[in-house]
Enzyme design. Structure first.
Site, PDB file in Angstrom:
ATOM      1  N   HIS A 129       0.868  -1.190   0.000  1.00  0.00           N
ATOM      2  CA  HIS A 129       0.000   0.000   0.000  1.00  0.00           C
ATOM      3  C   HIS A 129       0.907   1.242   0.000  1.00  0.00           C
ATOM      4  O   HIS A 129       0.980   1.969   0.980  1.00  0.00           O
ATOM      5  CB  HIS A 129      -0.919  -0.033   1.229  1.00  0.00           C
ATOM      6  N   ASP A 219      -2.747  -1.914  12.236  1.00  0.00           N
ATOM      7  CA  ASP A 219      -3.729  -2.065  11.156  1.00  0.00           C
ATOM      8  C   ASP A 219      -4.671  -3.196  11.568  1.00  0.00           C
ATOM      9  O   ASP A 219      -4.375  -3.967  12.491  1.00  0.00           O
ATOM     10  CB  ASP A 219      -2.987  -2.392   9.839  1.00  0.00           C
ATOM     11  N   CYS A 259      -3.693   3.325   9.554  1.00  0.00           N
ATOM     12  CA  CYS A 259      -4.068   3.672   8.174  1.00  0.00           C
ATOM     13  C   CYS A 259      -5.573   3.854   8.027  1.00  0.00           C
ATOM     14  O   CYS A 259      -6.021   4.521   7.104  1.00  0.00           O
ATOM     15  CB  CYS A 259      -3.552   2.601   7.216  1.00  0.00           C
TER      16      CYS A 259
HETATM   17  N1  NVA Z   1      -4.595  -4.142   5.528  1.00  0.00           N
HETATM   18  C1  NVA Z   1      -5.793  -3.404   5.204  1.00  0.00           C
HETATM   19  C2  NVA Z   1      -5.460  -1.994   4.850  1.00  0.00           C
HETATM   20  C3  NVA Z   1      -6.656  -1.110   4.568  1.00  0.00           C
HETATM   21  C4  NVA Z   1      -6.249   0.282   4.184  1.00  0.00           C
HETATM   22  C5  NVA Z   1      -6.512  -4.096   4.056  1.00  0.00           C
HETATM   23  O1  NVA Z   1      -5.848  -4.530   3.116  1.00  0.00           O
HETATM   24  O2  NVA Z   1      -7.745  -4.215   4.107  1.00  0.00           O
HETATM   25  N1   CP Z   2      -6.267   3.654   4.383  1.00  0.00           N
HETATM   26  C1   CP Z   2      -6.969   3.424   3.257  1.00  0.00           C
HETATM   27  O1   CP Z   2      -6.432   3.076   2.209  1.00  0.00           O
HETATM   28  O2   CP Z   2      -8.301   3.649   3.382  1.00  0.00           O
HETATM   29  P1   CP Z   2      -9.423   3.219   2.353  1.00  0.00           P
HETATM   30  O3   CP Z   2      -9.486   1.719   2.356  1.00  0.00           O
HETATM   31  O4   CP Z   2     -10.674   3.835   2.883  1.00  0.00           O
HETATM   32  O5   CP Z   2      -9.071   3.736   0.993  1.00  0.00           O
END
Ligand code: NVA
Ligand code: CP
Length: 304
Positions: A129, A219, A259
């Site tokens: 990310h 997270d 995040c």
């Molecule tokens: N680890 C999480 C991050 C969300 C911004 C996901 O992949 O759902």
């Molecule tokens: N942190 C983040 O990427 O948030 P969203 O999943 O809302 O885009």
């Protein structure tokens, strides 16, 4: 910089230059100075997973820079009916100026970029990310004034966030500490790279990892696509939480980052979240400024 697929592809100088531009755009926006650098340009945003911050920060960011953004859900695109990433890339390259994609496999993003003649931005995969971590680095630098020599501790699942924080942290000279269960470690190749290139520790011991940290980060225990595993994950991760006890071993002025979205009571207590809400929502705000900087670096590299 041709694409933004993962932070490993960027040099330290490129990362710092994105952060510097994001700082400038943030300051100027607060002072009412607006730009139309991207007038006439269109960003296509492919979403195969949900999003609040990524979608809205990219979409608003394009408009604020004078351009347009198209929200392309895979429920509507032919990708949802099996059209390949390769052909989608070749078609979109004829219409628009850049593509942002949020999907599952990193390989799909790399493939899209391979067949695309326009920049591709990774808006989250199961592996990485990068856009989020650029905003995190920007926020840490805002609060702590420098990144080099600071200690970043991430507690929780060895997921996309952990992978990108390791790379972003090490590339900017931070000491990176990961606390996670041995069953859910970050990517092995990324850890090997981090051990060779910086000050890196991965441990099951939350208190060891959090000791003297400048930044505590966490997270969700179940990422998008893993919702069905939540019961099992609650069991695995129950001790991997940012709470008052963990904060006590970090530096007395340690900041907390998340995040988002957050599951309060799981990876972070409500008390810690509320106490550090300003830092966490500044971090969310910085997605906007960083996204605009990334778009400019890709579409108008002459701008600093
Ligand atoms: N680890 C999480 C991050 C969300 C911004 C996901 O992949 O759902
Ligand atoms: N942190 C983040 O990427 O948030 P969203 O999943 O809302 O885009």
């Amino acid at each position: 910089m041709k694409h933004l697929l993962k932070l490993a592809d960027l040099t330290t100088e490129e990362i710092i230059s994105i952060l510097n531009l994001a700082d400038r755009l943030k300051k100027e926006r607060k002072n009412g100075i607006n730009h139309t650098y991207l007038a006439g340009k269109t960003l296509g945003m492919i979403f195969q997973k949900a999003s609040t911050r990524t979608r809205v920060s990219f979409e608003a960011g394009m408009y604020q820079l004078g351009g347009n953004a198209l929200f392309l859900s895979d429920r509507d695109l032919q990708i949802g009916r099996g059209e390949s990433m390769e052909d989608t890339a070749r078609v979109l390259s004829r219409y628009i100026d850049a593509i942002m994609i949020r999907t599952f496999k990193q390989e799909d993003v790399e493939n899209l970029a391979r067949y695309s003649s326009i920049p591709v931005i990774n808006g989250l995969t199961d592996y990485a990310h990068p856009c989020q971590v650029l905003a995190d680095l920007m926020t840490i630098r805002e609060y702590k004034k420098n990144l080099e020599g600071r200690t970043l501790c991430y507690i929780g699942d060895g997921n996309n966030m952990a992978n990108s924080l390791i790379v972003g942290g090490i590339k900017t000279g931070m000491k990176v500490r990961i606390a996670c269960p041995s069953s859910n470690k970050p990517d092995a190749k990324i850890m090997e790279w981090a051990e060779k290139n910086g000050d890196f520790i991965c441990t099951e011991d939350v208190f060891l990892a959090a000791k003297d940290a400048d930044v505590l980060y966490t997270d969700v225990w179940a990422s998008m696509g893993q919702e069905h595993e939540i019961e099992e994950r609650r069991r695995i991760f129950k001790n991997y939480q940012i709470n008052d006890e963990v904060l006590k071993v970090a530096k007395s002025d340690a900041m907390v980052q998340h995040c988002l979205p957050a599951h309060k009571g799981e990876e972070i207590t409500t008390e810690v979240f509320d106490k550090h809400a300003d830092e966490i929502f500044d971090e969310a705000e910085n997605r906007l400024h960083v996204q605009k900087a990334v778009l400019l670096k890709l579409l108008m590299p002459e701008i600093n």
